[in-house]
Motif scaffolding. Structure first.
Motif, PDB file in Angstrom:
ATOM      1  N   GLY A  41      27.269  31.139  12.256  1.00  0.00           N
ATOM      2  CA  GLY A  41      26.539  32.133  13.029  1.00  0.00           C
ATOM      3  C   GLY A  41      26.155  33.387  12.256  1.00  0.00           C
ATOM      4  N   LYS A  42      25.662  34.359  13.019  1.00  0.00           N
ATOM      5  CA  LYS A  42      25.139  35.587  12.424  1.00  0.00           C
ATOM      6  C   LYS A  42      26.232  36.464  11.832  1.00  0.00           C
ATOM      7  CE  LYS A  42      20.955  35.787  15.257  1.00  0.00           C
ATOM      8  NZ  LYS A  42      20.156  36.574  16.240  1.00  0.00           N
ATOM      9  N   LEU A  43      27.467  36.333  12.323  1.00  0.00           N
ATOM     10  CA  LEU A  43      28.555  37.129  11.777  1.00  0.00           C
ATOM     11  C   LEU A  43      28.776  36.787  10.306  1.00  0.00           C
ATOM     12  CD1 LEU A  43      30.895  39.109  12.041  1.00  0.00           C
ATOM     13  CD2 LEU A  43      32.325  37.225  12.867  1.00  0.00           C
ATOM     14  N   TRP A  44      28.795  35.495   9.985  1.00  0.00           N
ATOM     15  CA  TRP A  44      28.936  35.070   8.589  1.00  0.00           C
ATOM     16  C   TRP A  44      27.778  35.592   7.758  1.00  0.00           C
ATOM     17  CZ3 TRP A  44      25.622  31.480   6.019  1.00  0.00           C
ATOM     18  CH2 TRP A  44      26.017  31.156   4.717  1.00  0.00           C
ATOM     19  N   VAL A  45      26.570  35.508   8.295  1.00  0.00           N
ATOM     20  CA  VAL A  45      25.386  35.979   7.571  1.00  0.00           C
ATOM     21  C   VAL A  45      25.518  37.462   7.239  1.00  0.00           C
ATOM     22  CG1 VAL A  45      22.888  36.362   7.709  1.00  0.00           C
ATOM     23  CG2 VAL A  45      23.870  34.223   8.584  1.00  0.00           C
ATOM     24  N   ARG A  46      25.963  38.262   8.207  1.00  0.00           N
ATOM     25  CA  ARG A  46      26.118  39.701   7.963  1.00  0.00           C
ATOM     26  C   ARG A  46      27.196  39.983   6.920  1.00  0.00           C
ATOM     27  NH1 ARG A  46      25.202  40.033  13.670  1.00  0.00           N
ATOM     28  NH2 ARG A  46      27.455  40.030  14.078  1.00  0.00           N
ATOM     29  N   GLU A  47      28.281  39.241   6.982  1.00  0.00           N
ATOM     30  CA  GLU A  47      29.366  39.443   6.011  1.00  0.00           C
ATOM     31  C   GLU A  47      28.904  39.119   4.591  1.00  0.00           C
ATOM     32  OE1 GLU A  47      32.393  36.924   7.536  1.00  0.00           O
ATOM     33  OE2 GLU A  47      33.170  38.410   8.970  1.00  0.00           O
ATOM     34  N   VAL A  48      28.163  38.025   4.440  1.00  0.00           N
ATOM     35  CA  VAL A  48      27.683  37.624   3.119  1.00  0.00           C
ATOM     36  C   VAL A  48      26.615  38.591   2.623  1.00  0.00           C
ATOM     37  CG1 VAL A  48      26.479  35.807   1.841  1.00  0.00           C
ATOM     38  CG2 VAL A  48      28.236  35.200   3.508  1.00  0.00           C
ATOM     39  N   GLN A  49      25.794  39.068   3.513  1.00  0.00           N
ATOM     40  CA  GLN A  49      24.712  39.978   3.149  1.00  0.00           C
ATOM     41  C   GLN A  49      25.237  41.221   2.439  1.00  0.00           C
ATOM     42  OE1 GLN A  49      21.784  39.918   6.213  1.00  0.00           O
ATOM     43  NE2 GLN A  49      21.071  41.983   5.727  1.00  0.00           N
ATOM     44  N   GLU A  50      26.421  41.648   2.816  1.00  0.00           N
ATOM     45  CA  GLU A  50      27.003  42.857   2.230  1.00  0.00           C
ATOM     46  C   GLU A  50      27.388  42.668   0.762  1.00  0.00           C
ATOM     47  OE1 GLU A  50      30.288  43.764   4.740  1.00  0.00           O
ATOM     48  OE2 GLU A  50      29.030  44.369   6.451  1.00  0.00           O
ATOM     49  N   GLN A  51      27.402  41.407   0.290  1.00  0.00           N
ATOM     50  CA  GLN A  51      27.789  41.139  -1.088  1.00  0.00           C
ATOM     51  C   GLN A  51      26.622  41.286  -2.063  1.00  0.00           C
ATOM     52  OE1 GLN A  51      31.111  40.630  -1.421  1.00  0.00           O
ATOM     53  NE2 GLN A  51      31.106  40.793   0.817  1.00  0.00           N
ATOM     54  N   PHE A  52      25.416  41.533  -1.546  1.00  0.00           N
ATOM     55  CA  PHE A  52      24.227  41.565  -2.393  1.00  0.00           C
ATOM     56  C   PHE A  52      23.458  42.872  -2.214  1.00  0.00           C
ATOM     57  CE2 PHE A  52      25.175  37.121  -1.588  1.00  0.00           C
ATOM     58  CZ  PHE A  52      25.086  36.567  -2.861  1.00  0.00           C
ATOM     59  N   ALA A  53      22.821  43.298  -3.289  1.00  0.00           N
ATOM     60  CA  ALA A  53      21.959  44.480  -3.246  1.00  0.00           C
ATOM     61  C   ALA A  53      20.668  44.133  -2.507  1.00  0.00           C
ATOM     62  CB  ALA A  53      21.645  44.941  -4.662  1.00  0.00           C
ATOM     63  N   PRO A  54      20.037  45.100  -1.842  1.00  0.00           N
ATOM     64  CA  PRO A  54      18.780  44.837  -1.119  1.00  0.00           C
ATOM     65  C   PRO A  54      17.711  44.177  -1.989  1.00  0.00           C
ATOM     66  CG  PRO A  54      19.621  46.997  -0.534  1.00  0.00           C
ATOM     67  CD  PRO A  54      20.505  46.486  -1.640  1.00  0.00           C
ATOM     68  N   VAL A  55      17.617  44.587  -3.257  1.00  0.00           N
ATOM     69  CA  VAL A  55      16.601  43.995  -4.129  1.00  0.00           C
ATOM     70  C   VAL A  55      16.896  42.517  -4.389  1.00  0.00           C
ATOM     71  CG1 VAL A  55      17.806  44.646  -6.279  1.00  0.00           C
ATOM     72  CG2 VAL A  55      15.317  44.315  -6.281  1.00  0.00           C
ATOM     73  N   GLN A  56      18.175  42.127  -4.448  1.00  0.00           N
ATOM     74  CA  GLN A  56      18.539  40.722  -4.635  1.00  0.00           C
ATOM     75  C   GLN A  56      18.196  39.900  -3.393  1.00  0.00           C
ATOM     76  OE1 GLN A  56      22.722  41.482  -5.593  1.00  0.00           O
ATOM     77  NE2 GLN A  56      22.388  40.682  -7.668  1.00  0.00           N
TER      78      GLN A  56
END
Length: 301
Positions: free
Chosen positions: A34-49
């Protein structure tokens, strides 16, 4: 003419599966993570990545790396595969794509470079740090599924692994490659070529928390808790209907019916009949007959 099933697994398949699960927004609501996993993983990357990943996925469209991973003769870890993939000549890139009848973009070499770029970023930022039990469990699943193949039960093994996808021999189809995946659960995805089909199927390799029900039981009970889905199952009892017929009989929008069919497929409650380009649905009784045992086992555990 029947087709042969091969079960394959390599870490590179799951790397691609996890990246696609993360980037394809249309599937987030249907995934167990779900979206919770997506949000958690998103925090591991810079916006440009993140922006670069989305750009390359858009450019790649439906181009699949599965034929390349399957063809790779050496180590198919992320680093091992990407090294081999990077060293292929332009001619070799086109030769492999052509062998599978894959639609070959004119900028294939550039696409290869872009794919390697984002896969290395994804591996460094997320995939290299996943629980090792995931890859171990997927390899064990692949080995166990291989042992089920006896030489004459390929269709049955395919249907069992995919929890209800019935792929009929058609056209030039010669070989089906089954690949277990974890991150996009419970989705099943397929890439169709002239003589080959690559199907990635859902596999719950990590056990539930102590005292919690198994994911398969949750999907089954949730699927049966909705009035519309029960009505669809009633319509599919004893007959096959295509998507258009289901939409007409239920009287709801195509997007709503699509959502309900995803839930029913995830629970293993419907058989999806693939016969060439024709797709229809029918009730899969096995899931219903197993329900009392699954509930009893859980309550008594």
């Amino acid at each position: 003419m029947s087709y042969k099933v091969e079960v394959d697994f390599a870490p590179m398949y799951e790397c691609i599966a996890s990246l696609n699960a993360f980037l394809y927004k249309q599937n987030h609501n249907a995934m167990d993570a779900g979206k919770l996993w997506v949000r958690e993983v998103q925090e591991q990357f810079a916006p440009v990545q993140l922006q670069r990943m989305r750009e390359i996925i858009t450019i790649a469209e439906d181009f699949s790396l599965a034929p390349y991973i399957w063809t790779c003769p050496g180590e198919r870890t992320v680093s091992g595969f990407l090294k081999w993939f990077d060293e292929l000549t332009t001619g070799e890139l086109y030769e492999i794509s052509g062998r599978f009848g894959q639609s070959v973009p004119s900028n294939l070499a550039e696409l290869r470079s872009a794919a390697i770029e984002i896969l290395r970023v994804w591996d460094a930022g997320y995939f290299s740090r996943i629980d090792p039990q995931i890859l171990e469990g997927l390899q064990q699943e692949a080995d166990a599924r291989k042992d089920m193949l006896t030489g004459g039960n390929d269709m049955e093994v395919y249907e069992q692994a995919t929890a209800g996808m019935r792929l009929y021999p058609a056209g030039q189809l010669k070989q089906v490659i089954l690949i277990p995946h974890y991150h996009p659960r419970p989705l099943v995805t397929s890439a169709f070529y002239d003589e080959y089909v690559f199907t990635s199927y859902s596999c719950d390799v990590l056990p539930p928390e102590e005292g919690r029900p198994a994911p398969a039981l949750l999907r089954l009970t949730r699927a049966l808790s909705d009035e519309t889905r029960l009505y669809i199952l009633r319509l599919l009892t004893g007959k096959q209907l295509n998507f258009t017929e289901i939409v007409k009989l239920v009287g709801l929008s195509k997007s709503t019916i699509h959502y309900h069919l995803i839930a029913l497929r995830a629970a293993g409650l419907v058989i999806v009949h693939y016969n060439g380009k024709s797709i229809s649905y029918s009730l899969r009784l096995e899931a219903l007959t197993e329900l009392p045992h699954q509930i009893g086992t859980y309550l008594e555990s």
